[in-house]
Scaffold this motif. Structure first.
Motif, PDB file in Angstrom:
ATOM      1  N   PRO A  57      -1.647 -14.170  -5.750  1.00 37.41           N
ATOM      2  CA  PRO A  57      -1.769 -13.718  -7.142  1.00 37.41           C
ATOM      3  C   PRO A  57      -1.691 -12.202  -7.279  1.00 37.41           C
ATOM      4  CG  PRO A  57      -3.350 -15.456  -6.689  1.00 37.41           C
ATOM      5  CD  PRO A  57      -2.705 -15.107  -5.366  1.00 37.41           C
ATOM      6  N   GLN A  58      -2.372 -11.474  -6.350  1.00 45.81           N
ATOM      7  CA  GLN A  58      -2.344 -10.012  -6.417  1.00 45.81           C
ATOM      8  C   GLN A  58      -0.933  -9.483  -6.191  1.00 45.81           C
ATOM      9  OE1 GLN A  58      -5.204  -8.043  -3.897  1.00 45.81           O
ATOM     10  NE2 GLN A  58      -4.213  -6.062  -4.098  1.00 45.81           N
ATOM     11  N   VAL A 101       6.910   7.086 -22.113  1.00 44.72           N
ATOM     12  CA  VAL A 101       7.259   5.954 -21.259  1.00 44.72           C
ATOM     13  C   VAL A 101       6.716   6.155 -19.845  1.00 44.72           C
ATOM     14  CG1 VAL A 101       9.162   4.648 -20.233  1.00 44.72           C
ATOM     15  CG2 VAL A 101       9.301   5.392 -22.615  1.00 44.72           C
ATOM     16  N   ASN A 102       6.862   7.370 -19.309  1.00 44.95           N
ATOM     17  CA  ASN A 102       6.366   7.637 -17.954  1.00 44.95           C
ATOM     18  C   ASN A 102       4.844   7.567 -17.880  1.00 44.95           C
ATOM     19  OD1 ASN A 102       8.631   8.090 -16.167  1.00 44.95           O
ATOM     20  ND2 ASN A 102       9.102   9.881 -17.405  1.00 44.95           N
ATOM     21  N   PHE A 103       4.174   7.966 -18.951  1.00 40.62           N
ATOM     22  CA  PHE A 103       2.718   7.835 -18.976  1.00 40.62           C
ATOM     23  C   PHE A 103       2.315   6.365 -18.926  1.00 40.62           C
ATOM     24  CE2 PHE A 103      -1.404   7.637 -21.234  1.00 40.62           C
ATOM     25  CZ  PHE A 103      -2.133   8.465 -20.411  1.00 40.62           C
ATOM     26  N   ALA A 104       3.076   5.526 -19.631  1.00 37.22           N
ATOM     27  CA  ALA A 104       2.817   4.078 -19.584  1.00 37.22           C
ATOM     28  C   ALA A 104       3.022   3.547 -18.164  1.00 37.22           C
ATOM     29  CB  ALA A 104       3.745   3.354 -20.564  1.00 37.22           C
ATOM     30  N   CYS A 105       4.046   4.068 -17.462  1.00 34.40           N
ATOM     31  CA  CYS A 105       4.288   3.661 -16.072  1.00 34.40           C
ATOM     32  C   CYS A 105       3.116   4.049 -15.177  1.00 34.40           C
ATOM     33  CB  CYS A 105       5.576   4.293 -15.548  1.00 34.40           C
ATOM     34  SG  CYS A 105       7.086   3.644 -16.296  1.00 34.40           S
ATOM     35  N   VAL A 106       2.578   5.251 -15.378  1.00 29.34           N
ATOM     36  CA  VAL A 106       1.433   5.706 -14.586  1.00 29.34           C
ATOM     37  C   VAL A 106       0.246   4.775 -14.797  1.00 29.34           C
ATOM     38  CG1 VAL A 106      -0.272   7.554 -14.307  1.00 29.34           C
ATOM     39  CG2 VAL A 106       2.153   8.124 -14.542  1.00 29.34           C
ATOM     40  N   ILE A 107      -0.025   4.408 -16.051  1.00 26.78           N
ATOM     41  CA  ILE A 107      -1.151   3.521 -16.369  1.00 26.78           C
ATOM     42  C   ILE A 107      -0.942   2.149 -15.717  1.00 26.78           C
ATOM     43  CG2 ILE A 107      -2.382   2.344 -18.211  1.00 26.78           C
ATOM     44  CD1 ILE A 107      -2.879   5.361 -18.048  1.00 26.78           C
ATOM     45  N   LEU A 108       0.274   1.625 -15.784  1.00 29.17           N
ATOM     46  CA  LEU A 108       0.563   0.320 -15.189  1.00 29.17           C
ATOM     47  C   LEU A 108       0.340   0.338 -13.675  1.00 29.17           C
ATOM     48  CD1 LEU A 108       3.785  -0.721 -17.143  1.00 29.17           C
ATOM     49  CD2 LEU A 108       1.600  -1.933 -17.152  1.00 29.17           C
ATOM     50  N   LEU A 109       0.851   1.366 -13.023  1.00 28.81           N
ATOM     51  CA  LEU A 109       0.733   1.444 -11.568  1.00 28.81           C
ATOM     52  C   LEU A 109      -0.707   1.658 -11.124  1.00 28.81           C
ATOM     53  CD1 LEU A 109       3.924   3.587 -10.879  1.00 28.81           C
ATOM     54  CD2 LEU A 109       3.570   1.218 -10.200  1.00 28.81           C
ATOM     55  N   ARG A 110      -1.512   2.300 -11.946  1.00 30.20           N
ATOM     56  CA  ARG A 110      -2.920   2.512 -11.615  1.00 30.20           C
ATOM     57  C   ARG A 110      -3.693   1.191 -11.594  1.00 30.20           C
ATOM     58  NH1 ARG A 110      -4.149   7.523  -9.436  1.00 30.20           N
ATOM     59  NH2 ARG A 110      -3.018   9.143 -10.562  1.00 30.20           N
ATOM     60  N   ARG A 111      -3.161   0.162 -12.223  1.00 29.27           N
ATOM     61  CA  ARG A 111      -3.844  -1.124 -12.283  1.00 29.27           C
ATOM     62  C   ARG A 111      -3.722  -1.917 -10.983  1.00 29.27           C
ATOM     63  NH1 ARG A 111      -2.063  -3.394 -18.301  1.00 29.27           N
ATOM     64  NH2 ARG A 111      -3.145  -1.781 -19.526  1.00 29.27           N
ATOM     65  N   ASP A 129      -5.774  -1.696  -4.275  1.00 34.11           N
ATOM     66  CA  ASP A 129      -5.444  -1.544  -2.860  1.00 34.11           C
ATOM     67  C   ASP A 129      -3.939  -1.329  -2.665  1.00 34.11           C
ATOM     68  OD1 ASP A 129      -5.901  -1.365  -0.155  1.00 34.11           O
ATOM     69  OD2 ASP A 129      -5.738  -3.535   0.172  1.00 34.11           O
ATOM     70  N   PRO A 130      -3.366  -0.280  -3.262  1.00 33.89           N
ATOM     71  CA  PRO A 130      -1.921  -0.065  -3.203  1.00 33.89           C
ATOM     72  C   PRO A 130      -1.433   0.233  -1.790  1.00 33.89           C
ATOM     73  CG  PRO A 130      -3.017   1.881  -4.069  1.00 33.89           C
ATOM     74  CD  PRO A 130      -4.070   0.816  -3.947  1.00 33.89           C
ATOM     75  N   ASP A 131      -0.263  -0.333  -1.459  1.00 32.36           N
ATOM     76  CA  ASP A 131       0.329  -0.031  -0.160  1.00 32.36           C
ATOM     77  C   ASP A 131       1.111   1.269  -0.254  1.00 32.36           C
ATOM     78  OD1 ASP A 131       2.807  -0.563  -1.339  1.00 32.36           O
ATOM     79  OD2 ASP A 131       2.904  -2.601  -0.557  1.00 32.36           O
ATOM     80  N   VAL A 132       1.788   1.635   0.828  1.00 33.06           N
ATOM     81  CA  VAL A 132       2.472   2.933   0.881  1.00 33.06           C
ATOM     82  C   VAL A 132       3.580   3.032  -0.164  1.00 33.06           C
ATOM     83  CG1 VAL A 132       4.118   2.177   2.659  1.00 33.06           C
ATOM     84  CG2 VAL A 132       3.499   4.600   2.466  1.00 33.06           C
ATOM     85  N   ASN A 133       4.227   1.896  -0.487  1.00 34.23           N
ATOM     86  CA  ASN A 133       5.296   1.933  -1.488  1.00 34.23           C
ATOM     87  C   ASN A 133       4.754   2.104  -2.898  1.00 34.23           C
ATOM     88  OD1 ASN A 133       8.034   1.423  -0.176  1.00 34.23           O
ATOM     89  ND2 ASN A 133       6.769  -0.124   0.795  1.00 34.23           N
ATOM     90  N   VAL A 134       3.630   1.463  -3.194  1.00 36.97           N
ATOM     91  CA  VAL A 134       3.024   1.633  -4.513  1.00 36.97           C
ATOM     92  C   VAL A 134       2.515   3.063  -4.684  1.00 36.97           C
ATOM     93  CG1 VAL A 134       1.174   0.881  -6.044  1.00 36.97           C
ATOM     94  CG2 VAL A 134       2.426  -0.796  -4.691  1.00 36.97           C
ATOM     95  N   ARG A 135       1.969   3.630  -3.606  1.00 41.03           N
ATOM     96  CA  ARG A 135       1.550   5.033  -3.675  1.00 41.03           C
ATOM     97  C   ARG A 135       2.754   5.937  -3.918  1.00 41.03           C
ATOM     98  NH1 ARG A 135      -1.752   3.350   0.689  1.00 41.03           N
ATOM     99  NH2 ARG A 135      -0.529   4.482   2.245  1.00 41.03           N
TER     100      ARG A 135
END
Length: 204
Positions: free
Chosen positions: A7-8, A117-127, A130-136
């Motif tokens: 699920p994650q 739009v980029n601010f929305a992307c930042v908020i989405l990715l912050r959700r 335990d992010p891996d190296v690619n998400v970071r």
């Protein structure tokens, strides 16, 4: 054997898809307005978002694979950012020598839309937990893009006020510097992950 998606992982995949589509849309907008507005900064950000979209696609491909795959994808991400920075410097140098006539109002409007739009992307990715190296790496891209958009906003105001192209060129070079710094940071992060994997699991 079919691939089982946790699920994650499914949520992370969905978020990356959304961010990927948004970056493609922003890139198209930057290229269109950059060509119309004769702006090095807008073209630079169009190239930036294009490379980001490619990297997000690469991250999606590597997501369900081994740590080695993920580190390899992140290495490509960092390398692409550095190559992108070199391309922007080349374009800014060409515009400096040949001259350009950027349109300040076009830069301002485009930067405002892209920043949102980029601010929305930042908020989405912050959700993503335990992010891996690619998400970071994806977080680095979106933060870099947001900062670059603010730079374009300032440059657009200066271009409209002064009637000169130098603010546009300065921001184009600054975007290249931000991209290069982000690329180096991603490569360092990936190297740290590799070092940790080798010491924790020699077979990794």
């Amino acid at each position: 054997m079919s691939e089982t998606i946790k699920p994650q992982d499914a949520r992370q995949r969905r978020i990356l898809w959304i961010v990927l589509v948004l970056n493609v849309a922003i890139a198209v907008g930057f290229f269109g307005t950059g060509a119309f507005g004769d702006s090095s900064a807008l073209i630079a950000n169009g190239l930036d978002n294009t490379s980001d979209a490619f990297v997000y696609a690469l991250s999606l491909f590597a997501m369900s694979r081994s740590g080695r795959w993920k580190r390899g994808a992140a290495n490509v991400s960092g390398g692409l950012l550095i190559l992108f920075a070199i391309g922007i410097l080349f374009d800014a140098g060409r515009r400096y020598l040949e001259g350009s006539d950027p349109l300040g109002p076009v830069m301002i409007v485009t930067a405002m839309i892209a920043a949102a739009v980029n601010f929305a992307c930042v908020i989405l990715l912050r959700r993503i937990q335990d992010p891996d190296v690619n998400v970071r790496a994806a977080n680095t891209f979106s933060l870099n893009d947001f900062v670059a958009n603010l730079g374009i906003l300032i440059a657009g105001g200066l271009v409209a006020w002064l009637g000169s192209n130098w603010p546009d060129l300065v921001v184009g070079v600054a975007v290249a510097a931000i991209a290069a710094w982000g690329g180096v940071g991603i490569l360092r992060d990936t190297h740290g992950e590799h070092h940790k994997a080798v010491h924790d699991d020699p077979d990794a």
